[in-house]
Design a protein around this motif. Structure first.
Motif, PDB file in Angstrom:
ATOM      1  N   MET A 130      -7.398  -0.508   3.392  1.00 66.18           N
ATOM      2  CA  MET A 130      -5.953  -0.391   3.597  1.00 66.18           C
ATOM      3  C   MET A 130      -5.422   0.880   2.952  1.00 66.18           C
ATOM      4  O   MET A 130      -4.603   1.604   3.540  1.00 66.18           O
ATOM      5  CB  MET A 130      -5.252  -1.629   3.040  1.00 66.18           C
ATOM      6  CG  MET A 130      -5.527  -2.901   3.830  1.00 66.18           C
ATOM      7  SD  MET A 130      -5.221  -4.423   2.904  1.00 66.18           S
ATOM      8  CE  MET A 130      -3.463  -4.310   2.629  1.00 66.18           C
ATOM      9  N   ALA A 165       3.971   6.530   9.859  1.00 60.94           N
ATOM     10  CA  ALA A 165       2.678   6.027   9.387  1.00 60.94           C
ATOM     11  C   ALA A 165       2.765   4.550   9.028  1.00 60.94           C
ATOM     12  O   ALA A 165       1.872   3.761   9.371  1.00 60.94           O
ATOM     13  CB  ALA A 165       2.240   6.846   8.169  1.00 60.94           C
ATOM     14  N   THR A 204       0.826  -1.215   0.000  1.00 56.75           N
ATOM     15  CA  THR A 204       0.000   0.000   0.000  1.00 56.75           C
ATOM     16  C   THR A 204       0.850   1.250   0.000  1.00 56.75           C
ATOM     17  O   THR A 204       0.543   2.230  -0.688  1.00 56.75           O
ATOM     18  CB  THR A 204      -0.916   0.011   1.243  1.00 56.75           C
ATOM     19  OG1 THR A 204      -1.418  -1.291   1.486  1.00 56.75           O
ATOM     20  CG2 THR A 204      -2.055   0.991   1.078  1.00 56.75           C
ATOM     21  N   LYS A 210      -0.808  -2.964  12.880  1.00 59.76           N
ATOM     22  CA  LYS A 210      -2.204  -3.390  12.793  1.00 59.76           C
ATOM     23  C   LYS A 210      -2.422  -4.400  11.670  1.00 59.76           C
ATOM     24  O   LYS A 210      -3.159  -5.378  11.832  1.00 59.76           O
ATOM     25  CB  LYS A 210      -3.100  -2.167  12.566  1.00 59.76           C
ATOM     26  CG  LYS A 210      -4.569  -2.501  12.359  1.00 59.76           C
ATOM     27  CD  LYS A 210      -5.390  -1.241  12.123  1.00 59.76           C
ATOM     28  CE  LYS A 210      -6.853  -1.586  11.847  1.00 59.76           C
ATOM     29  NZ  LYS A 210      -7.662  -0.353  11.585  1.00 59.76           N
ATOM     30  N   ARG A 211      -1.746  -4.189  10.531  1.00 60.18           N
ATOM     31  CA  ARG A 211      -2.100  -4.911   9.310  1.00 60.18           C
ATOM     32  C   ARG A 211      -1.130  -6.024   8.890  1.00 60.18           C
ATOM     33  O   ARG A 211      -1.510  -6.895   8.117  1.00 60.18           O
ATOM     34  CB  ARG A 211      -2.184  -3.918   8.138  1.00 60.18           C
ATOM     35  CG  ARG A 211      -3.259  -2.857   8.266  1.00 60.18           C
ATOM     36  CD  ARG A 211      -4.568  -3.357   7.778  1.00 60.18           C
ATOM     37  NE  ARG A 211      -5.614  -2.321   7.785  1.00 60.18           N
ATOM     38  CZ  ARG A 211      -6.865  -2.546   7.428  1.00 60.18           C
ATOM     39  NH1 ARG A 211      -7.241  -3.754   7.028  1.00 60.18           N
ATOM     40  NH2 ARG A 211      -7.766  -1.589   7.457  1.00 60.18           N
ATOM     41  N   GLU A 225       3.012   2.296  12.179  1.00 61.44           N
ATOM     42  CA  GLU A 225       1.713   2.204  12.860  1.00 61.44           C
ATOM     43  C   GLU A 225       0.758   1.307  12.059  1.00 61.44           C
ATOM     44  O   GLU A 225       0.046   0.463  12.629  1.00 61.44           O
ATOM     45  CB  GLU A 225       1.114   3.598  13.034  1.00 61.44           C
ATOM     46  CG  GLU A 225      -0.194   3.602  13.800  1.00 61.44           C
ATOM     47  CD  GLU A 225      -0.725   4.994  14.097  1.00 61.44           C
ATOM     48  OE1 GLU A 225      -1.941   5.104  14.380  1.00 61.44           O
ATOM     49  OE2 GLU A 225       0.062   5.966  14.050  1.00 61.44           O
ATOM     50  N   TYR A 226       0.746   1.479  10.751  1.00 58.46           N
ATOM     51  CA  TYR A 226      -0.096   0.663   9.876  1.00 58.46           C
ATOM     52  C   TYR A 226       0.278  -0.813   9.977  1.00 58.46           C
ATOM     53  O   TYR A 226      -0.586  -1.685  10.115  1.00 58.46           O
ATOM     54  CB  TYR A 226       0.072   1.181   8.448  1.00 58.46           C
ATOM     55  CG  TYR A 226      -0.460   0.298   7.344  1.00 58.46           C
ATOM     56  CD1 TYR A 226      -1.740   0.499   6.817  1.00 58.46           C
ATOM     57  CD2 TYR A 226       0.334  -0.700   6.776  1.00 58.46           C
ATOM     58  CE1 TYR A 226      -2.220  -0.289   5.769  1.00 58.46           C
ATOM     59  CE2 TYR A 226      -0.142  -1.494   5.744  1.00 58.46           C
ATOM     60  CZ  TYR A 226      -1.418  -1.284   5.241  1.00 58.46           C
ATOM     61  OH  TYR A 226      -1.879  -2.068   4.214  1.00 58.46           O
ATOM     62  N   CYS A 227       1.577  -1.103   9.933  1.00 60.45           N
ATOM     63  CA  CYS A 227       2.022  -2.506   9.946  1.00 60.45           C
ATOM     64  C   CYS A 227       1.744  -3.184  11.276  1.00 60.45           C
ATOM     65  O   CYS A 227       1.481  -4.400  11.310  1.00 60.45           O
ATOM     66  CB  CYS A 227       3.509  -2.596   9.596  1.00 60.45           C
ATOM     67  SG  CYS A 227       3.838  -2.442   7.827  1.00 60.45           S
ATOM     68  N   LEU A 280      -3.051   7.859   7.734  1.00 56.49           N
ATOM     69  CA  LEU A 280      -1.904   7.822   8.650  1.00 56.49           C
ATOM     70  C   LEU A 280      -0.776   8.713   8.158  1.00 56.49           C
ATOM     71  O   LEU A 280      -0.096   9.379   8.959  1.00 56.49           O
ATOM     72  CB  LEU A 280      -1.412   6.392   8.820  1.00 56.49           C
ATOM     73  CG  LEU A 280      -2.300   5.484   9.690  1.00 56.49           C
ATOM     74  CD1 LEU A 280      -1.863   4.030   9.582  1.00 56.49           C
ATOM     75  CD2 LEU A 280      -2.264   5.936  11.149  1.00 56.49           C
ATOM     76  N   GLU A 324      -6.635   3.869   4.982  1.00 51.65           N
ATOM     77  CA  GLU A 324      -5.901   3.957   6.249  1.00 51.65           C
ATOM     78  C   GLU A 324      -4.483   4.461   6.032  1.00 51.65           C
ATOM     79  O   GLU A 324      -3.986   5.290   6.801  1.00 51.65           O
ATOM     80  CB  GLU A 324      -5.875   2.594   6.929  1.00 51.65           C
ATOM     81  CG  GLU A 324      -5.224   2.619   8.304  1.00 51.65           C
ATOM     82  CD  GLU A 324      -5.335   1.293   9.024  1.00 51.65           C
ATOM     83  OE1 GLU A 324      -4.665   1.146  10.060  1.00 51.65           O
ATOM     84  OE2 GLU A 324      -6.081   0.404   8.572  1.00 51.65           O
ATOM     85  N   ALA A 325      -3.801   3.991   4.986  1.00 49.50           N
ATOM     86  CA  ALA A 325      -2.441   4.449   4.698  1.00 49.50           C
ATOM     87  C   ALA A 325      -2.427   5.953   4.448  1.00 49.50           C
ATOM     88  O   ALA A 325      -1.583   6.681   4.995  1.00 49.50           O
ATOM     89  CB  ALA A 325      -1.876   3.704   3.494  1.00 49.50           C
TER      90      ALA A 325
END
Length: 343
Positions: free
Chosen positions: A328, A121, A105, A128-129, A124-126, A335, A331-332
Motif C-alpha cells: 500500500m 493519486a 497511507t 482499488k484499496r 485512484e488508490y481508493c 501513484l 503504491e501510494a
C-alpha cells in the motif's frame, strides 16, 4: 378482445411508470462542517451542486447545509450519511480513527506533493484499496489538501522548536507524526481551531494555507513554517459521498448524472481548488506582515529523518491487522509520482 384489452392496459401502465421515472424529481440534503465562505463549500461543493442541478435539467435539487447546521459534530458526518439521515456529506476521513485504515497511507509524512496531484493519486488508490471500507456510501470523490504547515504563536525555525508545543492534529496518523517530531499533539476537528488558539488550549496548529482565512488563523498567530522540496509535511484526506440508499432510489438517468459528476476528475477539482486557496491564504498572511518560514533542505531532511520511523511503525501495525501495508505504501508513492508533473 379481452386479451387485447389486458395487453393495452399493461402497456399503458408500463408507459406511465416509465414516464414517471423520467420526470421524477428529488431534493438531496448535503451536510458539511465548514462555514460557507471556506474554500471547499464555496469553490468546490457549490459549483458541483450547481452542475448536477443543471445536468439533471433541474430534476435534482440539492440543499447545502454548512457548518454542521443540521446538528451533530464533524466526526458524526460519516454515520449521518451511512444511516441515511442526510443524502450527501463532505468530511475529513481521519475524524473517525480506525474506521478507514487503508486511507491512512496518504497521511504519512512527506508523501504528498500538491493537492491536485495527491487527490488524483488518492482517488485512484481508493478505487482499488478502499471501496469495502466505505460500504453504505456512493463515493463521489476521495481527495486531499495541499501541503500542511505549522502555524504557531512562537517561531518554529528548527526541529528542536517543536519540543513540548501543544499542536492541533487532525487525525490519528498526523498526531503520531507530531509526537515523533517532539510536539504534544492535541486532536480536534478543524472548526475548533480558532477558539483553541485564542484560549491558549493549543500553541500551534497543522492546517494548509487554504483554510486559514475562514478560521482567522493568520490573525491569531504570526508564524508559519513550511518545508523545502516537492513533498509537503503531510496532507489530510477527505471523502465526498452520497448515501448508497439515496443513490439507489434515483431513476437510472439521474444516477447517470451523479456518476458523470463523480470520479478522479472530481477529486482533481477538489484538490485544485484547495491548491488555489493556498495561494490566497498565504497572501493574507503576507499582507499582515506575518513571519513566513521555509526550512532549508538540510533542516527539512532532519524532519524527514525524525518522522521516518512512523512509516515503518504504521506498516507493522497495519500488517498485523491483515493489510498488505508495505504494498500500500509503495503504491501510494508510485501513484503520487505518476500524477505529479515533472516528478
Amino acid at each position: 378482445m379481452r386479451k387485447l384489452k389486458s395487453l393495452l392496459l399493461a402497456a399503458a401502465a408500463l408507459g406511465a411508470m416509465t414516464a414517471a421515472s423520467y420526470t421524477q424529481e428529488v431534493t438531496l440534503r448535503l451536510h458539511q462542517m465548514l462555514p460557507p465562505q471556506a474554500t471547499i463549500p464555496a469553490k468546490a461543493l457549490t459549483p458541483w451542486r450547481e452542475k448536477v442541478v443543471a445536468d439533471s435539467g433541474g430534476r435534482i435539487q440539492i440543499d447545502q447545509f454548512d457548518a454542521m447546521a443540521l446538528g451533530g459534530t464533524p466526526p458524526q458526518l460519516v454515520d449521518q450519511v451511512n444511516d441515511n439521515v442526510v443524502d450527501l456529506i463532505w468530511t475529513v476521513i481521519g475524524y473517525t480513527p480506525g474506521r478507514f485504515p487503508s486511507t491512512e497511507t496518504f497521511e504519512l509524512p512527506f508523501f504528498m506533493t500538491t493537492g491536485e496531484a495527491t487527490s488524483k493519486a488518492f482517488h485512484e488508490y481508493c478505487e482499488k484499496r478502499c471501496v469495502d471500507e466505505f460500504a453504505g456510501m456512493k463515493v463521489i470523490a476521495w481527495h486531499a489538501h495541499g501541503p500542511g504547515l505549522i502555524h504557531s504563536k512562537n517561531p518554529v525555525n528548527k526541529l528542536e522548536d517543536m519540543k513540548g508545543l501543544k499542536i492541533r492534529g487532525g487525525s490519528r496518523v498526523i498526531n503520531q507524526m507530531l509526537e515523533a517530531l517532539g510536539a504534544t499533539p492535541v486532536g480536534m476537528p478543524v472548526p475548533a481551531v480558532s477558539e483553541a488558539l485564542s484560549k491558549g488550549v493549543i500553541d500551534a496548529t497543522t492546517i494548509p494555507w487554504e483554510v486559514t482565512p475562514s478560521l482567522r488563523v493568520s490573525e491569531l498567530v504570526k508564524n508559519h513554517t513550511g518545508f523545502s522540496g516537492s513533498h509537503g509535511l503531510y496532507t489530510q484526506t477527505f471523502v465526498f459521498a452520497m448515501s448508497q440508499a439515496s443513490y439507489d432510489k434515483l431513476p437510472d438517468d439521474l444516477k447517470a448524472v451523479i456518476d458523470a459528476n463523480s470520479g478522479i476528475e472530481t477529486a482533481a477539482m477538489f484538490g485544485r481548488v484547495m491548491d488555489e486557496g493556498d495561494a490566497g491564504g498565504l497572501k493574507i498572511a503576507q499582507d499582515l506582515g506575518n513571519n513566513i518560514i521555509t526550512l532549508d533542505e538540510a533542516e527539512t531532511q532532519r524532519w524527514k529523518d525524525a518522522a521516518a520511523p512512523l512509516i515503518d511503525a504504521w506498516i507493522a501495525e497495519m500488517s498485523a491487522k491483515g493489510l498488505d501495508a508495505e504494498a500500500m505504501v509503495t503504491e501510494a508513492q508510485e501513484l503520487i509520482t505518476k500524477h505529479t508533473p515533472e516528478m
